[in-house]
Design a protein around this motif. Structure first.
Motif: not given
Length: 156
Positions: A70, A73, A76-77
């Motif tokens: 998480s 993620v 990267q977001r």
């Protein structure tokens, strides 16, 4: 002396994964304590406590992996295109295209074309093919990546 740098708040999914990991770790520690005390007392609770401890270790590892995933993620977001973070490294969004005016019927407008359906595709029977000259040096096979002819559709 400069002011201490404030830490950024973790994204919601990372925080919830961290809370699950702490709960699972505490469950594992309770299992370890109960298993230790049950082994000293020679109680029947040793077997369920060992099972709970084993499940707790598995769950804790699972939660730690969830935290790592998480976090990746979320990172990267933050770095992705169209992110709101100024240091994210994303490109500047291009300016939107200006809207085109709709054509209006009347003098000076383009003639209206009616809809004509396209003819449906019907495969043609195979024809005798003429040998084509090969590219490259004489006596050398052509490169496999370059096809000499367009692919033929199978006929039924």
């Amino acid at each position: 002396m400069s002011a201490p740098r404030r830490r950024r708040r973790l994204p919601d999914e990372v925080r919830s994964a961290a809370v699950r990991a702490v709960l699972c770790f505490s469950f594992t520690l309770v299992g370890v304590v109960v298993a230790t005390l049950a082994s000293y007392a020679g109680s029947w609770l040793l077997t369920p406590a060992l099972l709970a401890m084993g499940l707790g270790v598995f769950g804790t590892m699972w939660c730690l992996l969830e935290i790592l995933i998480s976090r990746q993620v979320a990172a990267q977001r933050m770095r992705g295109p169209n992110s709101a973070h100024p240091m994210a490294g994303s490109r500047v969004a291009p300016e939107p295209l200006a809207p085109r005016p709709f054509p209006r019927p009347g003098p000076g407008s383009a003639p209206q074309q009616s809809y004509r359906p396209q003819p449906s595709y019907r495969p043609q029977p195979p024809q005798a093919q003429q040998p084509q000259p090969q590219a490259g040096r004489p006596g050398q096979a052509p490169y496999r990546g370059q096809s000499q002819q367009p692919p033929q559709l199978p006929t039924t």
